[in-house]
Design a protein around this motif. Structure first.
Motif, PDB file in Angstrom:
ATOM      1  N   TYR A  36      13.668   8.884   2.518  1.00 23.79           N
ATOM      2  CA  TYR A  36      13.209   9.086   3.887  1.00 23.79           C
ATOM      3  C   TYR A  36      13.234   7.848   4.763  1.00 23.79           C
ATOM      4  CZ  TYR A  36      11.783  13.702   2.427  1.00 23.79           C
ATOM      5  OH  TYR A  36      11.787  14.981   1.956  1.00 23.79           O
ATOM      6  N   GLY A  37      13.505   6.679   4.213  1.00 26.90           N
ATOM      7  CA  GLY A  37      13.719   5.513   5.048  1.00 26.90           C
ATOM      8  C   GLY A  37      12.531   4.597   5.254  1.00 26.90           C
ATOM      9  N   LEU A  38      12.665   3.735   6.254  1.00 24.34           N
ATOM     10  CA  LEU A  38      11.743   2.642   6.503  1.00 24.34           C
ATOM     11  C   LEU A  38      10.296   3.060   6.797  1.00 24.34           C
ATOM     12  CD1 LEU A  38      11.648  -0.413   6.580  1.00 24.34           C
ATOM     13  CD2 LEU A  38      12.275  -0.298   8.992  1.00 24.34           C
ATOM     14  N   PRO A  39      10.039   4.107   7.593  1.00 19.92           N
ATOM     15  CA  PRO A  39       8.633   4.467   7.844  1.00 19.92           C
ATOM     16  C   PRO A  39       7.872   4.824   6.559  1.00 19.92           C
ATOM     17  CG  PRO A  39      10.034   5.546   9.442  1.00 19.92           C
ATOM     18  CD  PRO A  39      10.941   4.914   8.424  1.00 19.92           C
ATOM     19  N   THR A  40       8.541   5.480   5.630  1.00 20.29           N
ATOM     20  CA  THR A  40       7.868   5.827   4.376  1.00 20.29           C
ATOM     21  C   THR A  40       7.626   4.588   3.512  1.00 20.29           C
ATOM     22  OG1 THR A  40       9.973   6.338   3.316  1.00 20.29           O
ATOM     23  CG2 THR A  40       8.785   8.169   4.295  1.00 20.29           C
ATOM     24  N   THR A  41       8.572   3.664   3.539  1.00 19.58           N
ATOM     25  CA  THR A  41       8.397   2.419   2.791  1.00 19.58           C
ATOM     26  C   THR A  41       7.227   1.627   3.359  1.00 19.58           C
ATOM     27  OG1 THR A  41      10.772   2.346   2.374  1.00 19.58           O
ATOM     28  CG2 THR A  41       9.544   0.310   2.023  1.00 19.58           C
ATOM     29  N   GLY A  42       7.156   1.528   4.670  1.00 16.17           N
ATOM     30  CA  GLY A  42       6.059   0.812   5.317  1.00 16.17           C
ATOM     31  C   GLY A  42       4.710   1.443   5.008  1.00 16.17           C
ATOM     32  N   ALA A  43       4.634   2.762   5.051  1.00 18.00           N
ATOM     33  CA  ALA A  43       3.369   3.452   4.762  1.00 18.00           C
ATOM     34  C   ALA A  43       2.934   3.201   3.323  1.00 18.00           C
ATOM     35  CB  ALA A  43       3.515   4.948   5.020  1.00 18.00           C
ATOM     36  N   ALA A  44       3.880   3.260   2.393  1.00 14.45           N
ATOM     37  CA  ALA A  44       3.552   3.021   0.985  1.00 14.45           C
ATOM     38  C   ALA A  44       3.051   1.591   0.781  1.00 14.45           C
ATOM     39  CB  ALA A  44       4.763   3.294   0.100  1.00 14.45           C
ATOM     40  N   LEU A  45       3.691   0.621   1.416  1.00 13.94           N
ATOM     41  CA  LEU A  45       3.289  -0.776   1.243  1.00 13.94           C
ATOM     42  C   LEU A  45       1.938  -1.076   1.890  1.00 13.94           C
ATOM     43  CD1 LEU A  45       6.718  -2.579   1.730  1.00 13.94           C
ATOM     44  CD2 LEU A  45       5.463  -2.202  -0.406  1.00 13.94           C
ATOM     45  N   VAL A  46       1.699  -0.511   3.071  1.00 17.85           N
ATOM     46  CA  VAL A  46       0.420  -0.740   3.743  1.00 17.85           C
ATOM     47  C   VAL A  46      -0.721  -0.151   2.920  1.00 17.85           C
ATOM     48  CG1 VAL A  46      -0.978  -0.070   5.743  1.00 17.85           C
ATOM     49  CG2 VAL A  46       1.322  -0.990   6.071  1.00 17.85           C
ATOM     50  N   LEU A  50      -4.106  -1.602   0.783  1.00 15.40           N
ATOM     51  CA  LEU A  50      -5.364  -1.184   1.393  1.00 15.40           C
ATOM     52  C   LEU A  50      -6.606  -1.820   0.765  1.00 15.40           C
ATOM     53  CD1 LEU A  50      -6.670   0.611   3.568  1.00 15.40           C
ATOM     54  CD2 LEU A  50      -6.787   2.417   1.851  1.00 15.40           C
ATOM     55  N   PRO A  51      -6.741  -1.866  -0.561  1.00 13.44           N
ATOM     56  CA  PRO A  51      -7.932  -2.517  -1.121  1.00 13.44           C
ATOM     57  C   PRO A  51      -8.041  -3.995  -0.720  1.00 13.44           C
ATOM     58  CG  PRO A  51      -6.913  -1.145  -2.781  1.00 13.44           C
ATOM     59  CD  PRO A  51      -5.975  -1.186  -1.606  1.00 13.44           C
ATOM     60  N   ASP A  52      -6.917  -4.692  -0.652  1.00 15.26           N
ATOM     61  CA  ASP A  52      -6.948  -6.091  -0.220  1.00 15.26           C
ATOM     62  C   ASP A  52      -7.274  -6.209   1.264  1.00 15.26           C
ATOM     63  OD1 ASP A  52      -6.365  -7.138  -2.711  1.00 15.26           O
ATOM     64  OD2 ASP A  52      -4.207  -6.967  -2.391  1.00 15.26           O
ATOM     65  N   LEU A  53      -6.761  -5.280   2.059  1.00 10.52           N
ATOM     66  CA  LEU A  53      -7.062  -5.296   3.486  1.00 10.52           C
ATOM     67  C   LEU A  53      -8.547  -5.037   3.725  1.00 10.52           C
ATOM     68  CD1 LEU A  53      -3.981  -3.312   4.852  1.00 10.52           C
ATOM     69  CD2 LEU A  53      -4.371  -5.775   4.943  1.00 10.52           C
ATOM     70  N   ALA A  54      -9.136  -4.155   2.933  1.00  6.83           N
ATOM     71  CA  ALA A  54     -10.573  -3.900   3.056  1.00  6.83           C
ATOM     72  C   ALA A  54     -11.367  -5.152   2.689  1.00  6.83           C
ATOM     73  CB  ALA A  54     -10.979  -2.731   2.164  1.00  6.83           C
ATOM     74  N   ARG A  55     -10.920  -5.857   1.663  1.00  8.29           N
ATOM     75  CA  ARG A  55     -11.610  -7.081   1.257  1.00  8.29           C
ATOM     76  C   ARG A  55     -11.461  -8.167   2.331  1.00  8.29           C
ATOM     77  NH1 ARG A  55      -9.720  -8.962  -4.229  1.00  8.29           N
ATOM     78  NH2 ARG A  55      -9.836  -6.728  -4.367  1.00  8.29           N
ATOM     79  N   THR A  94       3.924   9.226   1.105  1.00  4.35           N
ATOM     80  CA  THR A  94       4.152   7.939   0.436  1.00  4.35           C
ATOM     81  C   THR A  94       2.960   7.000   0.606  1.00  4.35           C
ATOM     82  OG1 THR A  94       5.388   7.090   2.335  1.00  4.35           O
ATOM     83  CG2 THR A  94       6.668   8.030   0.511  1.00  4.35           C
ATOM     84  N   ALA A  95       2.179   7.180   1.667  1.00  2.00           N
ATOM     85  CA  ALA A  95       0.945   6.400   1.799  1.00  2.00           C
ATOM     86  C   ALA A  95       0.003   6.751   0.652  1.00  2.00           C
ATOM     87  CB  ALA A  95       0.285   6.679   3.144  1.00  2.00           C
ATOM     88  N   GLY A  96      -0.123   8.039   0.358  1.00  2.00           N
ATOM     89  CA  GLY A  96      -0.940   8.461  -0.777  1.00  2.00           C
ATOM     90  C   GLY A  96      -0.395   7.937  -2.094  1.00  2.00           C
ATOM     91  N   LEU A  97       0.926   7.942  -2.236  1.00  2.00           N
ATOM     92  CA  LEU A  97       1.539   7.401  -3.458  1.00  2.00           C
ATOM     93  C   LEU A  97       1.252   5.904  -3.603  1.00  2.00           C
ATOM     94  CD1 LEU A  97       5.079   9.073  -3.522  1.00  2.00           C
ATOM     95  CD2 LEU A  97       3.185   9.488  -5.094  1.00  2.00           C
ATOM     96  N   GLY A  98       1.394   5.158  -2.516  1.00  2.00           N
ATOM     97  CA  GLY A  98       1.136   3.721  -2.564  1.00  2.00           C
ATOM     98  C   GLY A  98      -0.309   3.421  -2.909  1.00  2.00           C
ATOM     99  N   TRP A  99      -1.228   4.156  -2.316  1.00  2.00           N
ATOM    100  CA  TRP A  99      -2.653   3.953  -2.554  1.00  2.00           C
ATOM    101  C   TRP A  99      -3.010   4.272  -4.003  1.00  2.00           C
ATOM    102  CZ3 TRP A  99      -6.762   6.704   0.993  1.00  2.00           C
ATOM    103  CH2 TRP A  99      -8.017   6.156   0.759  1.00  2.00           C
ATOM    104  N   LEU A 100      -2.522   5.399  -4.500  1.00  2.00           N
ATOM    105  CA  LEU A 100      -2.809   5.784  -5.885  1.00  2.00           C
ATOM    106  C   LEU A 100      -2.138   4.825  -6.871  1.00  2.00           C
ATOM    107  CD1 LEU A 100      -4.356   7.837  -7.535  1.00  2.00           C
ATOM    108  CD2 LEU A 100      -2.338   9.309  -7.498  1.00  2.00           C
ATOM    109  N   THR A 101      -0.971   4.321  -6.518  1.00  2.00           N
ATOM    110  CA  THR A 101      -0.306   3.327  -7.365  1.00  2.00           C
ATOM    111  C   THR A 101      -1.163   2.078  -7.501  1.00  2.00           C
ATOM    112  OG1 THR A 101       1.879   4.113  -6.708  1.00  2.00           O
ATOM    113  CG2 THR A 101       1.761   1.903  -7.633  1.00  2.00           C
ATOM    114  N   ARG A 102      -1.724   1.613  -6.395  1.00  2.00           N
ATOM    115  CA  ARG A 102      -2.564   0.416  -6.439  1.00  2.00           C
ATOM    116  C   ARG A 102      -3.799   0.635  -7.315  1.00  2.00           C
ATOM    117  NH1 ARG A 102      -3.395  -4.416  -3.869  1.00  2.00           N
ATOM    118  NH2 ARG A 102      -5.155  -5.356  -4.918  1.00  2.00           N
ATOM    119  N   ILE A 103      -4.410   1.794  -7.179  1.00  2.00           N
ATOM    120  CA  ILE A 103      -5.587   2.100  -7.992  1.00  2.00           C
ATOM    121  C   ILE A 103      -5.199   2.134  -9.464  1.00  2.00           C
ATOM    122  CG2 ILE A 103      -7.301   3.869  -8.530  1.00  2.00           C
ATOM    123  CD1 ILE A 103      -7.292   4.543  -5.508  1.00  2.00           C
TER     124      ILE A 103
END
Length: 117
Positions: A36-46, A50-55, A94-103
């Motif tokens: 799906y391209g760059l927007p999905t990659t950006g959402a996954a990375l952001v 997320l846990p680091d951004l919260a900290r 992909t945002a959900g995938l990125g977040w769950l991956t980090r956890i």
């Protein structure tokens, strides 16, 4: 076998399970990002960060926001809701995938929620 040895065995199996899930989620997020391209990659990375951004925002344990970004069920609800719902916006998935991956990675490395939460 002592209870201490049993706990050690359970801990190893749990970490291996989280590690396998993390590898699967990384591969799945990569697949979706290429598809799906760059927007999905950006959402996954952001959302991976997320846990680091919260900290960095000053949120410290045992606050409600800190605990929320480390709960498995929240990104899981996002993934299941997206999969079963009418919304068609791949960056959300992909945002959900990125977040769950980090956890999953944090749990594999033994960085779970603080004790008593």
């Amino acid at each position: 076998m002592t209870s201490e040895a049993t706990q050690s065995g359970k801990g190893w199996a749990r970490k291996a399970g989280w590690g396998a899930l993390a590898l699967f989620l990384i591969a799945f997020a990569g697949f979706e990002s290429v598809k799906y391209g760059l927007p999905t990659t950006g959402a996954a990375l952001v959302f991976f960060a997320l846990p680091d951004l919260a900290r960095l925002a000053g949120v410290r344990p045992p606050g409600l926001l800190y605990q929320s970004v480390h709960r498995v069920w929240i990104p899981l609800v996002v993934l299941v809701g997206y999969s079963l719902g009418p919304v068609v916006w791949p960056p959300l998935f992909t945002a959900g995938l990125g977040w769950l991956t980090r956890i999953a990675i944090d749990r594999t490395l033994g960085k779970g929620l603080p004790a008593g939460s």
